[in-house]
Design a protein around this motif. Structure first.
Motif, mmCIF file in Angstrom:
data_model
loop_
_atom_site.group_PDB
_atom_site.id
_atom_site.type_symbol
_atom_site.label_atom_id
_atom_site.label_comp_id
_atom_site.label_asym_id
_atom_site.label_seq_id
_atom_site.Cartn_x
_atom_site.Cartn_y
_atom_site.Cartn_z
ATOM 1 N N ILE A 108 -15.687 -5.774 2.042
ATOM 2 C CA ILE A 108 -14.589 -5.403 3.045
ATOM 3 C C ILE A 108 -15.175 -4.015 3.508
ATOM 4 O O ILE A 108 -14.889 -3.057 2.620
ATOM 5 C CB ILE A 108 -13.069 -6.463 3.011
ATOM 6 C CG1 ILE A 108 -12.441 -6.302 1.595
ATOM 7 C CG2 ILE A 108 -13.297 -7.750 2.703
ATOM 8 C CD1 ILE A 108 -11.523 -6.202 1.203
ATOM 9 N N GLY B 243 -8.488 -11.957 -2.502
ATOM 10 C CA GLY B 243 -9.264 -12.345 -1.656
ATOM 11 C C GLY B 243 -9.445 -13.348 -2.264
ATOM 12 O O GLY B 243 -10.454 -14.264 -2.379
ATOM 13 N N PHE B 244 -9.404 -12.842 -4.259
ATOM 14 C CA PHE B 244 -10.236 -13.920 -4.783
ATOM 15 C C PHE B 244 -9.650 -14.951 -5.488
ATOM 16 O O PHE B 244 -10.372 -16.122 -5.738
ATOM 17 C CB PHE B 244 -10.542 -12.954 -6.159
ATOM 18 C CG PHE B 244 -11.148 -13.365 -8.132
ATOM 19 C CD1 PHE B 244 -12.595 -12.983 -8.041
ATOM 20 C CD2 PHE B 244 -10.096 -13.944 -8.622
ATOM 21 C CE1 PHE B 244 -13.330 -13.877 -8.591
ATOM 22 C CE2 PHE B 244 -11.237 -14.586 -9.699
ATOM 23 C CZ PHE B 244 -12.457 -14.114 -9.508
ATOM 24 N N ASN C 260 -11.652 -0.330 4.420
ATOM 25 C CA ASN C 260 -10.265 -0.012 4.237
ATOM 26 C C ASN C 260 -10.147 0.244 5.033
ATOM 27 O O ASN C 260 -9.300 1.364 5.198
ATOM 28 C CB ASN C 260 -10.586 0.593 2.999
ATOM 29 C CG ASN C 260 -8.825 1.130 2.304
ATOM 30 O OD1 ASN C 260 -8.141 0.364 2.047
ATOM 31 N ND2 ASN C 260 -8.092 2.207 1.873
ATOM 32 N N LEU D 95 -14.722 -4.892 -2.909
ATOM 33 C CA LEU D 95 -15.032 -6.657 -2.333
ATOM 34 C C LEU D 95 -14.116 -8.011 -2.146
ATOM 35 O O LEU D 95 -13.092 -7.970 -3.258
ATOM 36 C CB LEU D 95 -16.086 -7.158 -3.780
ATOM 37 C CG LEU D 95 -18.223 -6.352 -3.673
ATOM 38 C CD1 LEU D 95 -18.359 -7.180 -5.499
ATOM 39 C CD2 LEU D 95 -18.200 -6.729 -2.775
ATOM 40 N N SER D 96 -14.104 -8.983 -1.238
ATOM 41 C CA SER D 96 -13.383 -9.960 -1.628
ATOM 42 C C SER D 96 -13.846 -11.123 -1.782
ATOM 43 O O SER D 96 -15.271 -11.417 -1.584
ATOM 44 C CB SER D 96 -12.138 -8.909 -0.044
ATOM 45 O OG SER D 96 -11.113 -10.486 -0.730
ATOM 46 N N GLY D 97 -13.351 -12.118 -1.448
ATOM 47 C CA GLY D 97 -14.090 -13.470 -1.900
ATOM 48 C C GLY D 97 -13.995 -13.187 -2.960
ATOM 49 O O GLY D 97 -13.758 -12.828 -4.026
ATOM 50 N N GLU E 187 -6.207 -6.214 -0.326
ATOM 51 C CA GLU E 187 -7.122 -7.672 -0.154
ATOM 52 C C GLU E 187 -8.499 -8.524 -0.688
ATOM 53 O O GLU E 187 -8.476 -9.060 -0.941
ATOM 54 C CB GLU E 187 -7.610 -7.071 1.221
ATOM 55 C CG GLU E 187 -6.515 -6.928 2.422
ATOM 56 C CD GLU E 187 -7.087 -6.414 4.127
ATOM 57 O OE1 GLU E 187 -6.569 -6.562 3.841
ATOM 58 O OE2 GLU E 187 -8.308 -6.177 3.375
ATOM 59 N N SER E 188 -9.150 -7.168 -1.864
ATOM 60 C CA SER E 188 -9.881 -7.738 -2.665
ATOM 61 C C SER E 188 -9.628 -8.148 -3.855
ATOM 62 O O SER E 188 -9.627 -9.280 -3.529
ATOM 63 C CB SER E 188 -10.230 -6.129 -3.369
ATOM 64 O OG SER E 188 -11.444 -6.240 -4.586
ATOM 65 N N GLN F 86 0.776 -0.997 0.207
ATOM 66 C CA GLN F 86 -0.242 0.157 0.145
ATOM 67 C C GLN F 86 0.346 0.936 -0.173
ATOM 68 O O GLN F 86 1.087 2.231 -0.590
ATOM 69 C CB GLN F 86 -1.449 -0.265 1.064
ATOM 70 C CG GLN F 86 -1.273 1.343 1.232
ATOM 71 C CD GLN F 86 -2.695 1.031 3.051
ATOM 72 O OE1 GLN F 86 -1.902 0.580 3.730
ATOM 73 N NE2 GLN F 86 -3.438 1.912 2.325
ATOM 74 N N ALA G 9 -5.188 1.489 -2.359
ATOM 75 C CA ALA G 9 -5.300 1.077 -1.485
ATOM 76 C C ALA G 9 -5.547 -0.524 -0.499
ATOM 77 O O ALA G 9 -5.620 -1.465 -1.887
ATOM 78 C CB ALA G 9 -7.425 1.443 -1.508
ATOM 79 N N ARG G 10 -5.434 -0.067 1.149
ATOM 80 C CA ARG G 10 -5.286 -2.046 1.130
ATOM 81 C C ARG G 10 -6.578 -2.435 1.011
ATOM 82 O O ARG G 10 -6.380 -3.580 0.570
ATOM 83 C CB ARG G 10 -4.945 -1.613 2.670
ATOM 84 C CG ARG G 10 -5.918 -2.358 3.839
ATOM 85 C CD ARG G 10 -5.484 -2.500 5.117
ATOM 86 N NE ARG G 10 -4.713 -3.681 5.313
ATOM 87 C CZ ARG G 10 -3.840 -3.620 6.206
ATOM 88 N NH1 ARG G 10 -3.049 -2.453 5.654
ATOM 89 N NH2 ARG G 10 -3.277 -4.315 6.381
ATOM 90 N N ALA G 11 -8.263 -1.960 0.621
ATOM 91 C CA ALA G 11 -9.316 -3.013 0.650
ATOM 92 C C ALA G 11 -8.729 -3.789 -0.599
ATOM 93 O O ALA G 11 -9.143 -4.883 -1.002
ATOM 94 C CB ALA G 11 -9.867 -2.462 0.888
ATOM 95 N N GLU G 12 -8.010 -2.843 -1.731
ATOM 96 C CA GLU G 12 -7.641 -3.023 -3.307
ATOM 97 C C GLU G 12 -7.391 -4.364 -3.235
ATOM 98 O O GLU G 12 -7.548 -5.487 -4.138
ATOM 99 C CB GLU G 12 -7.596 -1.742 -3.940
ATOM 100 C CG GLU G 12 -7.997 -2.298 -5.405
ATOM 101 C CD GLU G 12 -7.760 -0.784 -6.265
ATOM 102 O OE1 GLU G 12 -7.119 -0.611 -7.268
ATOM 103 O OE2 GLU G 12 -8.362 0.143 -5.882
ATOM 104 N N ARG H 183 -9.587 -8.642 -9.621
ATOM 105 C CA ARG H 183 -9.913 -9.787 -9.455
ATOM 106 C C ARG H 183 -10.419 -10.233 -11.153
ATOM 107 O O ARG H 183 -10.951 -9.322 -12.010
ATOM 108 C CB ARG H 183 -11.507 -9.283 -9.360
ATOM 109 C CG ARG H 183 -11.251 -8.978 -7.368
ATOM 110 C CD ARG H 183 -11.797 -8.617 -6.828
ATOM 111 N NE ARG H 183 -13.643 -9.785 -6.113
ATOM 112 C CZ ARG H 183 -13.470 -10.190 -5.580
ATOM 113 N NH1 ARG H 183 -12.746 -10.403 -4.765
ATOM 114 N NH2 ARG H 183 -14.556 -10.966 -5.525
#
Lengths: 627, 238
Positions: free
Chosen positions: B176, A62-63, B178, B166-168, A58-59, A47, A53-56, A371
């Protein structure tokens, strides 16, 4: 692992990818190879350095099934879970290893040393059961081998000290025809293709096409494209789109400022039961790369990608060595073969356990570091592909055939096979037969012929092109492989009469449920509902009502899903209901609807906790149901 | 000079480049939808807006209108499939309308009424999704998330914050936050954000205002969702 050490690893990986966030999947994969998972400190660093962004991050992580945001142990063991692995005894071996190492499937051992789980078909069906340990393929598992593996893990022996024969992958080429039998020296096909370009204006045409694109935006020399059209080559990924038309559309697509044309080789060979691309990339890699380079020559592309499924990680070093040798031989890089302006190079990107990335637009999303969700189409990749640039995506086998066509010419190639299916097809034969492996036939070969050649006997059914393909029963064995009759990406899975075709279909339904990307409602929820219905039948709660529900779900999946995964997810069930109805009828144990929820079983936890198992602790199941 | 196509026999004018959904909305024709919002690039994921053109079904929010197109939308066949999709969205999450603060203002609920959904039909999945009450002004109840990703888009494109993603994958897909902690309190999210306004269901809720407007007097209690102008952008928690 220390925070500073993790930051150091991340920095090294990111530098290797030139701080390019479109390489996010590759960055995450390599960080995991070094750290055994993707710890929060690694995400902090990515990051900070890339400004994503961290969420991106992890997104994306996570896929993919092979990327872990939770610790999974230093030894991450995944049993290949195709139906063929199961037929070869994979479930018993998984249980054996779990028992031996004192760990539950899907969980991490208490000491954090290892995890054992299942994964979708790893493409070793001809030499299964297979597994992946930290993404390295192990074949031909036996009870003895499992004990050895348990011992090696217990003693914490590094993977490179494990016996080399564990990692042996055989080609098993049982029948070779024009493609596999053609000795080809690197560069032969490209030189032959260049010979065919009229000498008139050769240099000028090449320069404009490869370096800048013609003023009108039109790409490379038409001669190579003409050969592909004359060959009537159709894509080998299953859908059979005319390769010449696809290339022409890409070649003619206008380029915006700063854009270029892109060649992508789809080596995300994820369809359960297929493994021909593994063999092509293992033993014919030069020919595949040569086909990609010929394509670049035809459409005027400068950049290429090989998208290799994560399960084939073990091929990566050899493939990179082949690319380097080609660069040295001036078959990649600048001014290829001395043609001014003929610039093209290939990068390899690895997948990370996501079948849906075999869909071309999902593959492109993954190549862009996202993803692997299929895009809304139109626009199609030929005009708006990788980073919005004109892109062709072709199968590994298609590019191998392209090299052959470049070498021998389109007319020569078109003489093989049938009228609408020119050339040959590689079949990945596995299941109940004496000689599983790769069989190359001219199109038009009958299913019966293949069965005879591979030594199949007492055959009940053949699943062609994997779960998304078609299931044939004996009455249809005279049908032919080809776009006129049975198109296929190459999987040819044989089931003899000892197999329960309901369980085959159920395994395939589980596969689709696991691999649905989750983007659209019908596929995300529909594949789960279908799985529940098949499990309900399996568990003995089936009634004719459930068959009706299955048919309704299949129709919805077909009409409403976003991509081919959802459209075909019901195929294995609908095909087997039509052809092997008794396998379903014997599961219609009730005339009337019965809920999947089993009251008595729901009390098992309470029984366990109270230490009771007497008759008073059980419901009268029949009474419970009729009440 | 605008061109035309038809939906269920009605002639609809459109500008080149418009989608079937845009042209239909403009003409006052309601096509059920949940992940579509006029302010954002169409997502095409919920598939509720699927229509039939030349025998082929396609999401109308991403389908470009073409002159002379014959579109079927409000037919028993398509509505039956839309009803099934709605039931799927109900059972994959945890939706308890009678106790939900969003009841009456919820597009999922209103769409289910519109489509005549009488029961969830399928077995509930009962997913385990924790509530995030960490933020001083906002409650997140993930149990109701239908993965429309409108909050993801709004936060990224309008608020320039990227609070959500969105994750997973597959049935495990989930929203999720941030923050390293995963908690909304550790982000810069605020009640004034566009992302706080776009949720079609009851995931993103303003605290301390629950049931200020009694059930029975809410948006869809007064008019069905099919009445033009009663979709996402007009709904506010006041």
């Amino acid at each position: 692992m220390h925070g500073e050490a993790i930051a150091g690893i991340v920095d090294r990986v990111i530098a290797r990818y030139r701080r390019d966030s479109t390489c996010m999947v590759q960055i995450l994969r390599e960080v995991q190879e070094a750290c055994d998972w993707i710890p929060p400190e690694a995400i902090d660093r990515i990051q900070a350095v890339l400004g994503v962004a961290r969420a991106e991050i992890e997104s994306v992580a996570g896929f993919y099934s092979f990327l872990y945001l939770q610790p999974r142990g230093r030894y991450r063991i995944l049993f290949s879970d195709n139906i063929t692995d199961r037929m070869q005894g994979s479930e018993a071996l998984l249980e054996q290893l779990c028992r031996s190492l004192w760990v539950e499937p899907g969980k991490v051992s208490e000491d954090g040393l290892l995890s054992i789980d299942r994964t979708s078909c790893t493409g070793m069906c001809d030499q299964g059961p297979g597994m992946l340990v930290n993404n390295r393929a192990i074949t031909r598992l036996t009870a003895v081998r499992i004990e050895q593996i348990a011992e090696l893990v217990r003693n914490q022996r590094p993977l490179n000290e494990w016996p080399a024969e564990f990692f042996d992958v055989a080609d098993h080429i049982r029948r070779a025809d024009i493609l596999l039998d053609q000795p080809m020296q690197p560069g032969d096909a490209l030189r032959a293709a260049r010979e065919r370009v009229p000498s008139d204006g050769l240099i000028a045409s090449n320069m404009r096409s490869w370096r800048e694109g013609l003023p009108s935006g039109i790409g490379g020399p038409a001669a190579m494209l003409d050969e592909i059209k004359r060959a009537n080559l159709r894509g080998r990924g299953g859908a059979g789109f005319m390769t010449g038309l696809k290339w022409e559309a890409c070649r003619n697509a206008p380029l915006k400022a700063g854009q270029q044309r892109i060649i992508v080789c789809n080596a995300d060979e994820g369809e359960p039961g297929t493994f021909k691309d593994r063999v092509l990339l293992g033993s014919y890699a030069d020919q595949v790369f040569e086909g990609m380079t010929a394509a670049a020559y035809a459409i005027g592309a400068q950049r290429g990608f090989l998208y290799l499924r994560g399960e084939y990680r073990y091929l990566l070093d050899a493939l990179n060595a082949t690319l380097n040798a080609r660069r040295k031989a001036n078959l990649l890089g600048r001014d290829i073969l001395g043609i001014p302006g003929a610039d093209f190079d290939i990068d390899i990107h690895l997948g990370a356990g996501a079948y849906v990335c075999g869909e071309e637009s999902a593959l492109i999303e993954s190549l862009e570091g996202k993803r692997g969700t299929p895009r809304n189409r139109p626009p199609f990749p030929v005009t708006n592909g990788y980073l919005d640039q004109p892109t062709i995506v072709n199968n590994v086998e298609t590019f191998a055939a392209v090299a052959l066509i470049a070498l021998k010419g389109g007319d020569w190639y078109a003489a093989f096979g049938t009228r609408h299916s020119a050339g040959t097809k590689l079949l990945s034969v596995s299941g109940d037969c004496a000689r599983p492996g790769i069989y190359e036939y001219p199109y038009g070969v009958t299913v019966r012929q293949v069965l005879e050649d591979c030594g199949a006997s007492d055959t009940q059914a053949v699943q062609i092109s994997g779960p998304s393909g078609i299931c044939l029963s004996e009455a249809e064995f005279d049908r032919a492989i080809g776009f006129e009759d049975i198109p296929t990406a190459g999987a040819f899975t044989v089931f003899d009469r000892s197999r329960d075709m309901f369980e085959v279909a159920r395994a395939y339904v589980h596969f689709f449920q696991h691999e649905s990307c989750g983007f659209c409602t019908p596929c995300r929820v529909g594949t789960s509902l279908l799985k529940k219905l098949m499990d309900k039948l399996h568990d003995g709660h089936g009634s004719p009502y459930d068959l009706g529900e299955i048919e309704k779900l299949d129709k919805l999946l077909q009409s409403m899903s976003h991509c081919g995964l959802g459209h075909t997810a019901g195929n294995p069930v609908i095909d087997t209901i039509a052809r092997f109805r008794p396998a379903y009828e014997k599961r219609m144990v009730h005339d009337q609807f019965v809920p999947a929820f089993d009251l008595d079983r729901a009390l098992s936890t309470a029984r366990q906790m109270t230490g009771r198992d007497d008759s008073q602790a059980h419901l009268d199941v029949e009474q419970g149901r009729s009440a | 000079m605008s061109q035309t196509f038809t939906i269920d026999g009605r002639v609809i004018p459109f500008e080149v480049g418009q989608t079937v959904m845009q042209a239909a909305s403009q003409a006052g024709i309601y096509i059920p939808h949940l992940c579509y919002h006029p302010a954002f690039k169409p997502n095409g994921s919920c598939k509720l807006c699927t229509v039939k053109v030349n025998g082929r079904q396609s999401a109308s929010c991403t389908l470009r209108a073409q002159s002379g197109m014959v579109v079927e939308s409000d037919t028993e066949e398509i509505n039956a499939e839309r009803r099934m999709l709605t039931q799927m969205l109900f059972v994959e999450g945890n939706h308890f309308c009678p106790s939900c603060e969003k009841s009456g203002n919820c597009q999922l609920q209103a769409t289910a009424y519109h489509l005549g959904m009488m029961s969830p039909h399928f077995d509930h999945f009962f997913p385990d999704r924790a509530v995030d009450a960490s933020h001083p002004d906002i409650l997140l109840d993930f149990n109701r998330c239908i993965l429309c990703s409108l909050c993801v888009q709004a936060s990224r494109e309008v608020d320039k914050k990227q609070v959500f993603a969105l994750s997973g994958r597959g049935i495990g897909t989930h929203l999720i936050i941030n923050a390293r902690s995963g908690r909304l309190a550790d982000t810069d999210f605020s009640l004034a954000d566009k992302a706080a306004q776009v949720c079609p269901v009851g995931v993103i809720l303003k605290k301390r205002t629950g049931f200020a407007v009694p059930i029975g007097q809410r948006t869809y209690d007064q008019q069905p969702i099919s009445v033009p102008g009663k979709v996402a952008e007009e709904i506010r928690h006041d």
